[in-house]
Write a protein that holds these residues in place. Structure first.
Motif, mmCIF file in Angstrom:
data_model
loop_
_atom_site.group_PDB
_atom_site.id
_atom_site.type_symbol
_atom_site.label_atom_id
_atom_site.label_comp_id
_atom_site.label_asym_id
_atom_site.label_seq_id
_atom_site.Cartn_x
_atom_site.Cartn_y
_atom_site.Cartn_z
ATOM 1 N N GLY A 1 0.647 -1.168 0.118
ATOM 2 C CA GLY A 1 0.066 -0.122 -0.026
ATOM 3 C C GLY A 1 0.665 1.250 0.131
ATOM 4 N N ILE A 2 1.659 1.361 1.051
ATOM 5 C CA ILE A 2 2.085 2.707 1.212
ATOM 6 C C ILE A 2 3.640 2.840 0.218
ATOM 7 C CG2 ILE A 2 1.361 3.635 3.316
ATOM 8 C CD1 ILE A 2 3.745 2.246 4.573
ATOM 9 N N GLY A 3 4.162 1.906 -0.318
ATOM 10 C CA GLY A 3 5.046 1.890 -1.398
ATOM 11 C C GLY A 3 6.371 2.239 -0.809
ATOM 12 N N ILE A 4 6.556 1.984 0.230
ATOM 13 C CA ILE A 4 8.145 2.285 0.666
ATOM 14 C C ILE A 4 8.973 0.830 0.327
ATOM 15 C CG2 ILE A 4 9.586 2.698 2.473
ATOM 16 C CD1 ILE A 4 7.340 4.376 3.764
ATOM 17 N N ILE A 5 9.791 1.310 -0.298
ATOM 18 C CA ILE A 5 10.752 0.015 -0.544
ATOM 19 C C ILE A 5 11.572 -0.221 0.676
ATOM 20 C CG2 ILE A 5 12.741 -0.968 -1.972
ATOM 21 C CD1 ILE A 5 11.521 0.524 -4.428
ATOM 22 N N ASN A 6 11.766 -1.429 1.255
ATOM 23 C CA ASN A 6 12.423 -1.906 2.456
ATOM 24 C C ASN A 6 14.058 -2.536 1.619
ATOM 25 O OD1 ASN A 6 13.612 -2.778 4.478
ATOM 26 N ND2 ASN A 6 12.256 -4.335 4.692
ATOM 27 N N LEU A 7 14.864 -1.499 1.715
ATOM 28 C CA LEU A 7 16.382 -1.823 1.212
ATOM 29 C C LEU A 7 16.957 -2.815 2.033
ATOM 30 C CD1 LEU A 7 17.741 1.662 0.513
ATOM 31 C CD2 LEU A 7 16.684 0.055 -1.090
ATOM 32 N N SER A 8 16.505 -3.235 3.145
ATOM 33 C CA SER A 8 17.219 -4.410 4.029
ATOM 34 C C SER A 8 16.763 -5.621 3.566
ATOM 35 C CB SER A 8 16.749 -4.084 5.508
ATOM 36 O OG SER A 8 17.396 -2.869 6.023
ATOM 37 N N ALA A 9 15.579 -5.751 2.698
ATOM 38 C CA ALA A 9 15.249 -6.847 2.484
ATOM 39 C C ALA A 9 15.678 -7.085 0.970
ATOM 40 C CB ALA A 9 13.513 -6.888 2.436
ATOM 41 N N GLY A 10 16.436 -6.409 0.561
ATOM 42 C CA GLY A 10 16.992 -6.385 -0.962
ATOM 43 C C GLY A 10 17.776 -7.744 -0.885
ATOM 44 N N ASP A 11 18.377 -8.240 -1.960
ATOM 45 C CA ASP A 11 18.780 -9.424 -2.187
ATOM 46 C C ASP A 11 20.128 -9.208 -2.486
ATOM 47 O OD1 ASP A 11 19.850 -11.734 -2.601
ATOM 48 O OD2 ASP A 11 18.283 -12.707 -3.972
ATOM 49 N N PRO A 12 21.075 -9.248 -1.789
ATOM 50 C CA PRO A 12 22.588 -8.903 -2.279
ATOM 51 C C PRO A 12 22.859 -9.823 -3.534
ATOM 52 C CG PRO A 12 22.592 -9.674 -0.102
ATOM 53 C CD PRO A 12 21.219 -9.593 -0.351
ATOM 54 N N SER A 13 22.339 -11.129 -3.280
ATOM 55 C CA SER A 13 23.076 -12.179 -4.398
ATOM 56 C C SER A 13 22.559 -11.639 -5.632
ATOM 57 C CB SER A 13 22.545 -13.522 -4.084
ATOM 58 O OG SER A 13 21.150 -13.556 -4.299
ATOM 59 N N ASN B 1 15.846 0.893 -18.554
ATOM 60 C CA ASN B 1 17.358 0.477 -18.274
ATOM 61 C C ASN B 1 18.061 1.035 -17.039
ATOM 62 O OD1 ASN B 1 17.153 3.153 -19.526
ATOM 63 N ND2 ASN B 1 17.989 2.338 -21.667
ATOM 64 N N LYS B 2 18.010 2.355 -16.960
ATOM 65 C CA LYS B 2 18.611 2.805 -15.811
ATOM 66 C C LYS B 2 18.057 2.495 -14.482
ATOM 67 C CE LYS B 2 17.896 6.774 -13.904
ATOM 68 N NZ LYS B 2 18.086 7.512 -12.731
ATOM 69 N N ARG B 3 16.760 2.424 -14.276
ATOM 70 C CA ARG B 3 16.257 2.341 -12.999
ATOM 71 C C ARG B 3 16.046 0.741 -12.725
ATOM 72 N NH1 ARG B 3 10.583 5.918 -12.561
ATOM 73 N NH2 ARG B 3 11.846 7.794 -11.705
ATOM 74 N N VAL B 4 16.221 -0.152 -14.015
ATOM 75 C CA VAL B 4 16.488 -1.574 -14.004
ATOM 76 C C VAL B 4 17.663 -2.013 -13.049
ATOM 77 C CG1 VAL B 4 16.679 -3.642 -14.967
ATOM 78 C CG2 VAL B 4 14.844 -2.162 -15.633
ATOM 79 N N ILE B 5 18.723 -1.165 -13.612
ATOM 80 C CA ILE B 5 20.170 -1.293 -12.984
ATOM 81 C C ILE B 5 20.081 -0.903 -11.564
ATOM 82 C CG2 ILE B 5 22.336 -0.365 -12.990
ATOM 83 C CD1 ILE B 5 22.152 -0.016 -16.266
ATOM 84 N N GLN B 6 19.522 0.231 -11.303
ATOM 85 C CA GLN B 6 19.707 0.824 -9.846
ATOM 86 C C GLN B 6 18.815 -0.306 -8.967
ATOM 87 O OE1 GLN B 6 21.095 2.955 -8.248
ATOM 88 N NE2 GLN B 6 20.006 3.873 -6.478
ATOM 89 N N ALA B 7 17.629 -0.834 -9.356
ATOM 90 C CA ALA B 7 16.926 -1.681 -8.691
ATOM 91 C C ALA B 7 17.772 -3.037 -8.345
ATOM 92 C CB ALA B 7 15.648 -1.964 -9.454
ATOM 93 N N ILE B 8 18.521 -3.531 -9.316
ATOM 94 C CA ILE B 8 19.292 -4.504 -9.576
ATOM 95 C C ILE B 8 20.225 -4.369 -8.377
ATOM 96 C CG2 ILE B 8 21.046 -5.864 -10.485
ATOM 97 C CD1 ILE B 8 19.317 -5.549 -13.037
ATOM 98 N N LEU B 9 20.994 -3.208 -8.482
ATOM 99 C CA LEU B 9 22.040 -2.856 -7.638
ATOM 100 C C LEU B 9 21.435 -2.857 -6.114
ATOM 101 C CD1 LEU B 9 23.712 0.053 -9.377
ATOM 102 C CD2 LEU B 9 24.815 -1.906 -9.186
ATOM 103 N N LEU B 10 20.340 -2.597 -5.816
ATOM 104 C CA LEU B 10 19.778 -2.533 -4.547
ATOM 105 C C LEU B 10 19.044 -3.990 -4.216
ATOM 106 C CD1 LEU B 10 18.152 0.929 -4.542
ATOM 107 C CD2 LEU B 10 20.311 0.582 -3.257
#
Lengths: 660, 190, 296
Positions: free
Chosen positions: B7-19, B56-65
């Motif tokens: 709902g609120i659309g905050i991305i939780n970076l801690s749940a990001g997958d470093p692999s 492209n650019k956002r896909v890359i940023q999302a992958i990095l995170l």
């Protein structure tokens, strides 16, 4: 009758593109006393100057008006031109028709031309009243004072001393070394800070031409360029350093522990202490505020254990007077006190929110954790470290408007260090811009990206605790989404501000500060290491945020300036100084109150009045100190003070020429 | 914890997958970490022009995170035209298109691929052509061509070769399409 | 002169008239076409390239080996095939490890990829091997008096590093323009010349966005050139231009139709081919414009 020549400069299109230059020259030719008025594309160029020289000779000019750029830029240039033509250089008047006319009124060329004509009329009116002035000479004491013993002060002191001059280095902390001694590694080369800093500290201490005063402060500065008299307060160390061998028994046995300044509060020291093991001098002082004996009258453990009897509780402050010819300000920086204003980051209440300087101590092998990155709250190794840039920088609402310049690079370094020391840890850097202007800096930042640091472009809005972690809320403007990240450790890149007491010291020394209390250079481009008071020079972060390479470069530049000053036994003094007509002065000394350079002193004169010899007090100007600012002439009620080259008569003639 | 809080659309970076970063690098996006998010690729990208949220650019940023879920939940990566303008303009030779492709490879390994992609692969296995129209024979005849082109359709041993290749590469291990059965199926237009 | 003809799926099944155009034009200009028997899908981007690099390159390399065995270069009329075949070749060239892995796979079918055949696009091949002047001289009919707008196509241009034939500046392509001018047409410039037409994966994923992109482009063409004919350099663009106009008209988003041909179709017609064979599957009304080319 004066024979005045007027020379109007086009300055390419700078003036000529707006102001009708030939018309200005034409108008000037009809002003009283003007025998020649002409124009030229670039008056400051060699042919331009030659034109003036020829005109002076041909037309037997006795006064010269140059209508061009600001006198700050080329007054000296044209004075030399007059000298070459055999005229006294002070028979020159500049009309600034560039900065104050052409540039300011680009959209109204017609009115700009009118204004330029008025400004030239003013200059002609003044020129006809100019009198020759003659520079005097003053002796130079070839010994320098350096205030501040960080890398800037050490470098300046060593350079001046190596050139063969005596140097007095004053440092208020018990050791020299400054901030650099606290750092772990230096960007972009990652060489160990201590390895390049401590040898300099030793070199300073051992240099035969450097007299080092640590735990000392400059208390008073009198005199003027070439002839300063400085009073230094040597604070009581309570330890006789002539007897002390630095064996360390005293601080080992001292029962009082207090937070260590050197460890940024992350570790402790004793009440009798040396700041760190490589301190110079490597002998302790007693912190009387925390010492049990000074606080409660009991203890004296250090005295008992000292094998050389060096402890001296009775030692008092000492005042030392030194005569110097030049002063280098190298007082460095402190970090912005973020705890006072950043409520959204916890006002300093969360132990795991630390500053970058604290992080330097955390990661330093000689630091409180032996170089292990451990979070302060419970000593656990952090798995997620968040760096927040621009805390107090670029934030005029809560902090400072300016960029602190060093944070982008040291944060990149910290991120790299975390990823190197804690494999598997996650590193997030919240930033607005990444500024890496410096040799091999961008490459270093890119390497940090390669290391896997997550750079998130956006400011952090909030840090709050959740369990034993902190939640950092920000936005990733690159994704266009708000983001949150759980952090074990948050490192704030807090703004660089002038070191504590910098503004007071500026007043004491007699130099000026900008709105942020950084010391003001005489000219932002052409005189960047000189203060606006003659004989005082600036080195390092006291002038503005700076990294180590820039600091060292500026320190060496300041030293070169000092050496240039010391290259002669005497120096020429500006003749445009205030002069008191003692017949008119009635000794109210209002002038003394307003003088920012402390150049006015009362003197007693004897004179005959109605057959009787009387004594009375009048003002007298020390022409060595006077910088010709003119404040006294305004304060003087009887009009007894004139500034040479800007006399009341001359200034009033200018006003009349403009307004009548 | 999920990466996107409902709902609120905050991305939780801690749940990001470093692999995810290494996975992308291994699947062809070798230059991923060269990206400095300068956005020149996005400035050239037709997807940005067309209004896709992830380009492209956002896909890359999302992958990095490591935002795997956010990337898989969005079909944008499948809308990439493979036009390679990004690769042409990238000042750091990141090859953004290769990274989009690598992200597709990640998605396929999680069975998060569009039906059309599955059909294309299936058709490729069945006929040797990703695009195949069952009624094309008539069309070809209409313009005077043999009903079958001189491709795998006309040469069964050639189709067998293509199948052998597919059976010996990762497609077989992934199990995205059934293999081993024969027979030309219906049309497929990727 | 002989060259291997890589037809491609879309051309084979969707627009075989384009296949016929190539089959007519090349021999008419003295170039023999070899069928590269047993060729397969290139493979196209949304399939194996989206699965894994080795699989993609292996299927691509198999196609290459067919030409290699005959000592021929490959010529294709399809933008996607051109891109995928060229890129796979480039990848194996710069990454010998990949090439080795691919050859391991190819061993199972008794083939070996060497990298000796170049991949060419039809009109670039003709531009470099025959040249506009000789082509002009061989024409039976011309596009004289026709105003033409061009659509070069993304895959014919980028990434330029992987292509054998390169434009001096791929963002200002000029080869297609010179070739169309050699056919006698007047080529009009429009600002969105190098914009994407919206065909391909975007169209399969989001038809509306794809059509919007196409609409920007076709409106630019209409307003700035108002041509008699659009000539494309890419078979995918041909399909988009040929079908999307009708869709937009149905949605009342445009109210015109511009006939569309691939360059090879226009060339084949000018070389005397039967329009029914080489352009008979066009959905736009190309008849009237062909009528202007052929003598009545």
């Amino acid at each position: 009758m004066k024979r005045i020549g007027v020379f109007v400069c086009w300055c390419g299109t700078n003036i000529g593109g707006v102001v009708d230059v030939p018309q200005v020259a034409k108008a000037a030719s009809s002003f009283p006393g003007v025998v020649l008025a002409t124009d030229y594309k670039y008056m400051c160029s060699e042919p331009g100057q030659e034109l003036i020289v020829q005109a002076i000779r041909e037309h037997r000019l006795t006064r010269v008006v140059v209508a061009a750029c600001t006198p700050r830029l080329h007054e000296n240039t044209f004075r030399k031109t007059l000298e070459r033509a055999g005229l006294n250089p002070y028979l020159l008047e500049i009309a600034n028709i560039r900065e104050q006319c052409a540039w300011a009124h680009q959209k109204q060329p017609g009115r700009a031309t009118e204004k330029a004509i008025s400004l030239v009329r003013r200059a002609v009116a003044k020129a006809s009243r100019l009198e020759p002035l003659f520079a005097s000479t003053i002796p130079v004491t070839r010994k320098a004072l350096v205030i501040g013993g960080g890398i800037a002060g050490m470098q300046a002191a060593l350079d001046i001393a190596d050139a063969g001059h005596q140097v007095i280095l004053v440092e208020r902390e018990p050791t020299i070394g400054g901030k650099m001694a606290m750092l772990d590694k230096t960007f972009p080369t990652l060489d160990c800070s201590a390895c390049i800093c401590t040898p300099k500290m030793v070199a300073v201490a051992q240099h035969p031409s450097i007299t080092l005063y640590t735990y000392a402060e400059v208390e008073k500065v009198e005199g003027y360029v070439g002839n300063f008299e400085v009073t230094i307060r040597q604070k009581a160390r309570s330890v006789d350093h002539t007897k002390c061998t630095g064996c360390g028994t005293c601080w080992e046995k001292c029962p009082t522990r207090v937070p260590s300044e050197f460890e940024q509060g992350l570790g402790t020291r004793k009440a009798i202490y040396v700041s760190f093991p490589q301190a110079v001098p490597n002998k302790p002082v007693i912190d009387r505020r925390h010492c049990r004996y000074f606080a409660a009258g009991k203890c004296r453990v250090c005295e008992k254990v000292c094998p050389t009897g060096a402890i001296d509780y009775q030692q008092g402050d000492q005042l030392i007077k030194e005569k110097v010819g030049a002063i280098v300000m190298a007082t460095g920086y402190d970090l912005f006190e973020w705890e006072k204003v950043y409520g959204e980051y916890g006002y300093g209440r969360y132990p795991n929110v630390i500053t970058s300087l604290q992080f330097e101590r955390l990661i330093n092998a000689s630091g409180p954790t032996g170089g292990k990155i451990l979070r302060p709250s419970d000593g656990k190794e952090p798995q997620s470290v968040v760096f927040v840039k621009c805390v107090g920088s670029r934030d005029p609402a809560k902090g400072k408007e300016y960029c602190s310049r060093i944070c982008c690079m040291y944060t990149a370094k910290h991120a790299h260090q975390v990823l190197e020391k804690l494999p598997g840890a996650r590193v997030y850097v919240f930033y607005m811009d990444v500024r890496t202007a410096g040799k091999a800096y961008e490459e270093f930042y890119l390497r940090t990206l390669q290391d896997g640091a997550h750079y998130i472009r956006g400011r952090v809005s909030k840090i709050y605790p959740e369990g034993d972690r902190l939640i950092v809320r920000g936005v990733d403007t690159l994704l266009g989404r708000q983001v949150e990240v759980g952090a074990d450790l948050v490192v704030l890149a807090t703004a660089v501000v002038p070191s504590r007491g910098a503004a007071e010291l500026a007043r004491l020394v007699g130099i000026s500060c900008d709105q942020n209390d950084f010391y003001t250079e005489a000219h932002p481009k052409l005189r960047p290491v000189e203060a606006n008071t003659a004989g005082i020079f600036l080195a390092g972060a006291c002038q503005g945020p700076k990294d180590i390479p820039d600091t060292v470069a500026q320190a060496s530049a300041a030293a070169a300036k000092v050496c240039a000053l010391f290259s002669r036994e005497e120096m020429a003094a500006e003749p445009t100084v205030a002069q008191v007509n003692q017949f008119l002065c009635y000794g109210c000394l209002e002038c003394q109150k307003v003088c920012p350079y402390r150049a006015i002193e009362p003197v007693t004169v004897s004179e005959n009045a109605a057959g009787k010899k009387i004594e009375r007090t009048v003002a007298s100007v020390n022409s060595g100190l006077c910088q010709g600012c003119g404040a006294c002439t305004v304060a003087c009620k009887p009009g007894a003070i004139n500034l040479k080259g800007f006399s009341n008569e001359q200034v009033l003639a200018e006003v009349d020429a403009l307004c009548l | 914890m999920s990466q996107v809080q409902g709902g609120i659309g905050i991305i939780n970076l801690s749940a990001g997958d470093p692999s995810l970063v290494n996975e992308i690098k291994e699947l062809g996006g070798e230059e991923l970490l060269e990206c400095i998010q300068c956005a020149k690729c996005a400035a050239a990208c037709p997807m940005v022009l067309a209004g896709f949220p992830f380009f492209n650019k956002r896909v890359i940023q999302a992958i990095l995170l490591g935002l795997r879920d956010a990337l898989l939940d969005d079909s944008s990566i499948w809308a990439c035209q493979s036009c390679n303008r990004c690769t042409e303009v990238c000042p750091r030779e990141v090859n953004p298109f290769e990274i989009i492709q690598a992200m597709r490879r990640v998605a396929i390994r999680e069975f998060a691929l569009p039906t059309l992609a599955i059909e294309g692969l299936k058709s490729l296995y069945d006929t040797g052509h990703a695009v195949y129209l069952a009624g094309a024979g008539n069309t070809r005849a209409k313009v005077g061509l043999p009903e079958k082109p001189p491709s795998t359709l006309s040469y069964p041993e050639a189709l067998k070769e293509v199948r052998t290749i597919l059976e010996n590469t990762e497609l077989a291990e992934l199990g995205v399409i059934p293999m081993g059965e024969s027979g030309v199926t219906d049309s497929c237009e990727v | 002169m002989k060259v291997g003809f890589f037809i491609g799926c879309n051309t084979s099944f969707n627009r075989p008239d384009l296949e016929q155009a190539v089959r007519h034009a090349f021999p008419a200009l003295g170039i023999e076409l070899d069928d590269l028997e047993g060729q397969s899908c290139c493979p196209t981007w949304g399939t194996l390239p989206s699965v894994d690099v080795v699989g993609w390159c292996a299927v691509s390399a198999r196609n290459h080996t067919i030409a290699e065995q005959k000592g021929l270069d490959i010529v294709t009329v399809c933008g996607s095939c051109y891109g995928s075949l060229s890129e796979a070749k480039y990848k194996m060239e710069v990454d010998p490890e990949l090439k080795a892995k691919v050859n391991e796979v190819l061993q199972t079918i008794g083939r070996e990829y060497k990298g000796t055949s170049n991949v060419r696009l039809t009109y670039y091949y003709l531009y470099h091997e025959i040249g506009p002047e000789k082509i002009r001289a061989s024409l039976k009919y011309t596009l004289g008096g026709l105003k033409v707008a061009l659509q070069p196509g993304c895959h014919t241009l980028w990434p330029s590093k992987v292509y054998y034939d390169k434009e001096e500046d791929p963002f200002h392509p000029r080869v297609l323009k010179e070739m169309v001018e050699a056919l006698g047409a007047t080529v009009g410039h429009y600002t969105r010349l190098i914009d994407c037409c919206g065909m391909g994966a975007m169209r399969s994923t989001d038809m509306e966005k794809s059509l919007n992109l196409f609409r920007r482009k076709i409106l630019s063409i209409k307003e700035e050139v108002d041509p008699d004919l659009i000539i494309t350099g890419c078979s995918s663009c041909l399909i988009q231009f040929d079908t999307a106009q009708e869709m937009l008209r149905r949605e009342k988003k445009i109210n015109f139709e511009i006939p569309v041909l691939h360059f090879m179709q226009a060339l084949a017609i000018c070389l005397g081919a039967d329009p029914e064979k080489v352009a008979g599957l066009a959905r736009t009304n190309v008849k009237s414009v062909i009528g202007k080319i052929l003598p009545s």
